[in-house]
Design a protein around this motif. Structure first.
Motif, PDB file in Angstrom:
ATOM      1  N   ASP A 132      18.874 -34.650  -2.398  1.00  0.00           N
ATOM      2  CA  ASP A 132      17.968 -33.823  -1.597  1.00  0.00           C
ATOM      3  C   ASP A 132      18.736 -33.170  -0.450  1.00  0.00           C
ATOM      4  OD1 ASP A 132      15.821 -34.637  -3.156  1.00  0.00           O
ATOM      5  OD2 ASP A 132      15.402 -36.386  -1.892  1.00  0.00           O
ATOM      6  N   ILE A 133      18.545 -31.865  -0.308  1.00  0.00           N
ATOM      7  CA  ILE A 133      19.173 -31.111   0.786  1.00  0.00           C
ATOM      8  C   ILE A 133      18.055 -30.467   1.589  1.00  0.00           C
ATOM      9  CG2 ILE A 133      20.801 -29.278   1.397  1.00  0.00           C
ATOM     10  CD1 ILE A 133      21.984 -29.617  -1.455  1.00  0.00           C
ATOM     11  N   ARG A 134      17.994 -30.780   2.862  1.00  0.00           N
ATOM     12  CA  ARG A 134      16.960 -30.212   3.737  1.00  0.00           C
ATOM     13  C   ARG A 134      17.624 -29.562   4.952  1.00  0.00           C
ATOM     14  NH1 ARG A 134      13.557 -33.329   6.402  1.00  0.00           N
ATOM     15  NH2 ARG A 134      14.869 -35.200   6.348  1.00  0.00           N
ATOM     16  N   ALA A 135      17.022 -28.479   5.403  1.00  0.00           N
ATOM     17  CA  ALA A 135      17.509 -27.795   6.600  1.00  0.00           C
ATOM     18  C   ALA A 135      16.305 -27.340   7.418  1.00  0.00           C
ATOM     19  CB  ALA A 135      18.387 -26.602   6.233  1.00  0.00           C
ATOM     20  N   PHE A 136      16.308 -27.662   8.698  1.00  0.00           N
ATOM     21  CA  PHE A 136      15.174 -27.322   9.553  1.00  0.00           C
ATOM     22  C   PHE A 136      15.651 -27.195  10.993  1.00  0.00           C
ATOM     23  CE2 PHE A 136      15.484 -31.853   8.923  1.00  0.00           C
ATOM     24  CZ  PHE A 136      15.446 -32.380  10.205  1.00  0.00           C
ATOM     25  N   THR A 137      14.890 -26.477  11.790  1.00  0.00           N
ATOM     26  CA  THR A 137      15.250 -26.261  13.194  1.00  0.00           C
ATOM     27  C   THR A 137      14.462 -27.201  14.084  1.00  0.00           C
ATOM     28  OG1 THR A 137      13.584 -24.516  13.387  1.00  0.00           O
ATOM     29  CG2 THR A 137      15.821 -23.846  12.822  1.00  0.00           C
ATOM     30  N   ASP A 138      15.067 -27.523  15.234  1.00  0.00           N
ATOM     31  CA  ASP A 138      14.436 -28.399  16.217  1.00  0.00           C
ATOM     32  C   ASP A 138      14.913 -27.961  17.596  1.00  0.00           C
ATOM     33  OD1 ASP A 138      13.269 -30.373  17.669  1.00  0.00           O
ATOM     34  OD2 ASP A 138      14.657 -31.948  17.047  1.00  0.00           O
ATOM     35  N   GLU A 139      14.070 -27.217  18.302  1.00  0.00           N
ATOM     36  CA  GLU A 139      14.394 -26.658  19.609  1.00  0.00           C
ATOM     37  C   GLU A 139      15.664 -25.804  19.525  1.00  0.00           C
ATOM     38  OE1 GLU A 139      14.520 -29.840  22.409  1.00  0.00           O
ATOM     39  OE2 GLU A 139      12.367 -30.229  22.288  1.00  0.00           O
ATOM     40  N   LYS A 140      16.775 -26.275  20.092  1.00  0.00           N
ATOM     41  CA  LYS A 140      17.992 -25.465  20.119  1.00  0.00           C
ATOM     42  C   LYS A 140      18.978 -25.839  19.026  1.00  0.00           C
ATOM     43  CE  LYS A 140      17.843 -24.509  25.086  1.00  0.00           C
ATOM     44  NZ  LYS A 140      18.605 -24.528  26.372  1.00  0.00           N
ATOM     45  N   LEU A 141      18.562 -26.723  18.113  1.00  0.00           N
ATOM     46  CA  LEU A 141      19.468 -27.193  17.070  1.00  0.00           C
ATOM     47  C   LEU A 141      18.895 -26.932  15.693  1.00  0.00           C
ATOM     48  CD1 LEU A 141      20.489 -30.698  18.519  1.00  0.00           C
ATOM     49  CD2 LEU A 141      21.884 -28.619  18.514  1.00  0.00           C
ATOM     50  N   VAL A 142      19.801 -26.806  14.733  1.00  0.00           N
ATOM     51  CA  VAL A 142      19.402 -26.799  13.332  1.00  0.00           C
ATOM     52  C   VAL A 142      20.005 -28.052  12.695  1.00  0.00           C
ATOM     53  CG1 VAL A 142      21.382 -25.369  12.676  1.00  0.00           C
ATOM     54  CG2 VAL A 142      19.425 -25.535  11.147  1.00  0.00           C
ATOM     55  N   SER A 143      19.202 -28.753  11.925  1.00  0.00           N
ATOM     56  CA  SER A 143      19.645 -29.986  11.269  1.00  0.00           C
ATOM     57  C   SER A 143      19.739 -29.768   9.765  1.00  0.00           C
ATOM     58  CB  SER A 143      18.664 -31.131  11.558  1.00  0.00           C
ATOM     59  OG  SER A 143      18.608 -31.414  12.934  1.00  0.00           O
ATOM     60  N   ILE A 144      20.804 -30.299   9.188  1.00  0.00           N
ATOM     61  CA  ILE A 144      21.001 -30.263   7.731  1.00  0.00           C
ATOM     62  C   ILE A 144      21.138 -31.711   7.276  1.00  0.00           C
ATOM     63  CG2 ILE A 144      22.353 -29.311   5.827  1.00  0.00           C
ATOM     64  CD1 ILE A 144      23.656 -27.483   8.104  1.00  0.00           C
ATOM     65  N   VAL A 145      20.242 -32.144   6.397  1.00  0.00           N
ATOM     66  CA  VAL A 145      20.256 -33.525   5.911  1.00  0.00           C
ATOM     67  C   VAL A 145      20.534 -33.508   4.416  1.00  0.00           C
ATOM     68  CG1 VAL A 145      18.963 -35.667   5.678  1.00  0.00           C
ATOM     69  CG2 VAL A 145      18.602 -34.209   7.687  1.00  0.00           C
ATOM     70  N   ILE A 146      21.597 -34.216   4.021  1.00  0.00           N
ATOM     71  CA  ILE A 146      21.957 -34.328   2.607  1.00  0.00           C
ATOM     72  C   ILE A 146      21.838 -35.799   2.229  1.00  0.00           C
ATOM     73  CG2 ILE A 146      23.778 -33.973   0.883  1.00  0.00           C
ATOM     74  CD1 ILE A 146      24.878 -31.761   2.772  1.00  0.00           C
ATOM     75  N   GLN A 147      20.862 -36.089   1.360  1.00  0.00           N
ATOM     76  CA  GLN A 147      20.559 -37.476   0.991  1.00  0.00           C
ATOM     77  C   GLN A 147      20.808 -37.685  -0.501  1.00  0.00           C
ATOM     78  OE1 GLN A 147      18.830 -40.354   2.791  1.00  0.00           O
ATOM     79  NE2 GLN A 147      19.762 -41.232   0.958  1.00  0.00           N
ATOM     80  N   ASP A 148      21.656 -38.658  -0.815  1.00  0.00           N
ATOM     81  CA  ASP A 148      21.792 -39.061  -2.219  1.00  0.00           C
ATOM     82  C   ASP A 148      21.236 -40.470  -2.382  1.00  0.00           C
ATOM     83  OD1 ASP A 148      23.910 -41.221  -2.256  1.00  0.00           O
ATOM     84  OD2 ASP A 148      25.121 -39.642  -1.338  1.00  0.00           O
ATOM     85  N   TYR A 149      21.030 -40.873  -3.636  1.00  0.00           N
ATOM     86  CA  TYR A 149      20.433 -42.177  -3.934  1.00  0.00           C
ATOM     87  C   TYR A 149      21.369 -42.977  -4.835  1.00  0.00           C
ATOM     88  CZ  TYR A 149      16.518 -39.602  -2.039  1.00  0.00           C
ATOM     89  OH  TYR A 149      15.719 -38.843  -1.211  1.00  0.00           O
ATOM     90  N   GLY A 150      22.664 -42.844  -4.508  1.00  0.00           N
ATOM     91  CA  GLY A 150      23.691 -43.465  -5.333  1.00  0.00           C
ATOM     92  C   GLY A 150      24.064 -44.862  -4.884  1.00  0.00           C
ATOM     93  N   VAL A 151      25.357 -45.158  -4.966  1.00  0.00           N
ATOM     94  CA  VAL A 151      25.826 -46.533  -4.747  1.00  0.00           C
ATOM     95  C   VAL A 151      25.949 -46.892  -3.273  1.00  0.00           C
ATOM     96  CG1 VAL A 151      27.061 -46.586  -6.941  1.00  0.00           C
ATOM     97  CG2 VAL A 151      28.232 -45.757  -4.882  1.00  0.00           C
ATOM     98  N   GLY A 152      25.896 -45.905  -2.376  1.00  0.00           N
ATOM     99  CA  GLY A 152      26.058 -46.186  -0.958  1.00  0.00           C
ATOM    100  C   GLY A 152      27.509 -46.410  -0.571  1.00  0.00           C
ATOM    101  N   ILE A 153      27.725 -46.658   0.722  1.00  0.00           N
ATOM    102  CA  ILE A 153      29.087 -46.846   1.243  1.00  0.00           C
ATOM    103  C   ILE A 153      29.199 -48.254   1.820  1.00  0.00           C
ATOM    104  CG2 ILE A 153      30.822 -45.984   2.863  1.00  0.00           C
ATOM    105  CD1 ILE A 153      29.309 -43.330   2.925  1.00  0.00           C
TER     106      ILE A 153
END
Length: 420
Positions: free
Chosen positions: A329-350
């Motif tokens: 899942d790739i999401r991008a959204f704005t929040d006041e003076k910032l833009v956030s990009i969240v990249i979430q996978d559901y794999g093996v983790g770190i």
């Protein structure tokens, strides 16, 4: 002079600092002995020589290096004047047994610092010739001695020792400090070159993988008029852009150019790299979802850095450590003076020990993907370096199993300031 004028900028500035130290100390000593000749030595006639030399030292070098930028000529003029004054003072105060004879040791040191190996050799020759002349004068008992009494001799000896020890100690401190800074600068430049090479190795490999897959599809769909060849053409163009950008980044890090940041639509960048991301995910049957704000989300960025070096790097890692058939899942959204990009996978983790050193380029963080894909461990340190260059930040959280606060897999959150 060639040695001095052909030096790199940092060496040039460092030697100019030594030149200024010598200028300051030499001017004060000249002024002091003008007074001593007229007072303690009762020999004011020698000031007819010392005063013009003092004026030359006081005015000549600063005029050459500030007004005309002739640093090498300023160094030569200052050194010749100071060496002449030094030899004159030693000669007039006892020659071989003068209280300041050890100041001659400074000559090869000064010439070496300012002019390198040739300067050191010239300094050694000057000291040897001076000692020879003083030795001959002593044997023939022809050298003058203006010091009127043992008390004045002791005063001269103590004064010269104090100034000599102070000068050599301070110069040594400055030298060690500058060498440490210079070594650190060289280390940083070496790391910059290493990082730029890693950009090429890491990101061009991703693009070439995408091209390989498109070439296979092009062969399969040649008869059906598919658009795979057009995608390959774009991929080749991206490689060319990346190579050009790496060259430019090298210039930026060397201080020869500025990073060409300008307001760009994050939505457009995400859409532009989406096809490459899908090509990376397709062999494992991984589905990508892209959820963006309708806003353009303008950020000050450079397309190749943000698209290829940062976002495609992160998505490539997400694909590598996801199982076949998973989703990202790739999401991008704005929040006041910032833009956030969240990249979430559901794999093996770190694993925690790798997560802790994920951005440390010196740590061993590479590991094989779910299909044995090889890693370098260079991707995430590069991502952090360039996201910071864009004025943003990065946060990585991960879980190897499902928890109450986090799904299994890895979440990367990027934050960038919105362009005004």
């Amino acid at each position: 002079m060639k040695v001095f004028t052909s030096l790199p900028f940092e060496d040039h500035r460092k030697r100019l600092l030594y030149l200024k130290i010598m200028y300051f100390v030499g001017s004060l000593m000249c002024l002091f002995y003008i007074y001593r000749f007229a007072d303690a030595f009762a020999a004011p006639q020698y000031n007819d020589i010392l005063v013009p030399l003092f004026v030359t030292i006081l005015i000549g070098p600063p005029l050459l290096w500030y007004r005309f930028k002739l640093y090498a000529h300023a160094a030569v003029l200052l050194l010749l004047s100071l060496v002449f004054v030094m030899i004159m003072l030693i000669h007039l105060t006892g020659g071989l047994f003068a209280p300041g004879i050890y100041w001659l040791a400074v000559v090869p040191l000064a010439t070496a610092i300012l002019f390198g190996t040739r300067g050191a050799i010239s300094g050694y020759f000057c000291v040897a010739a001076t000692f020879t002349v003083f030795w001959l004068n002593h044997n023939m008992q022809t050298g003058p001695n203006l010091i009127p009494s043992p008390q004045v001799f002791r005063e001269e000896l103590i004064l010269n020792l104090i100034v000599f020890i102070g000068f050599t100690s301070f110069t040594t401190h400055v030298y060690l400090r500058n060498e440490a800074a210079y070594t650190q600068n060289l280390r940083e430049k070496h790391n910059d070159v290493e990082n730029l090479l890693r950009v090429l190795l890491h990101d061009i490999a991703n693009t070439l993988s995408s091209m390989t897959l498109q070439l296979i599809r092009a062969k399969e769909e040649q008869s059906t008029g598919g658009n795979e060849l057009e995608k390959m053409e774009r991929a080749v163009q991206e490689i060319n852009n990346l190579l050009n950008q790496v060259r430019h980044l090298k210039s930026v890090k060397d201080g020869k150019a500025k990073l060409p940041l300008r307001p760009m639509s994050l939505a457009k960048i995400l859409n532009d790299i989406y096809e490459n991301a899908e090509a990376l995910a397709a062999p494992k049957g991984i589905k990508l979802s892209l959820d963006m704000s309708r806003d353009k989300m303008l950020v000050n960025a450079e397309k190749t850095i943000l698209g290829n070096v940062v976002l495609l790097n992160i998505i490539s890692n997400a694909v590598k450590f996801s199982h076949p058939g998973d989703r990202i899942d790739i999401r991008a959204f704005t929040d006041e003076k910032l833009v956030s990009i969240v990249i979430q996978d559901y794999g093996v983790g770190i694993p925690p020990e790798i997560l802790e050193n994920l951005f440390n380029i010196a740590s061993q963080t590479n590991r094989a993907g779910t299909h044995g894909e090889k890693g370098t461990g260079y991707g995430m340190p590069l991502v952090k370096e360039y996201i910071q260059m864009l004025g943003g930040s990065i946060e990585v959280t991960s879980a190897e199993t499902v928890t109450d606060s986090h799904p299994q897999g890895t979440r990367v959150t990027l934050k960038l300031p919105l362009a005004e």
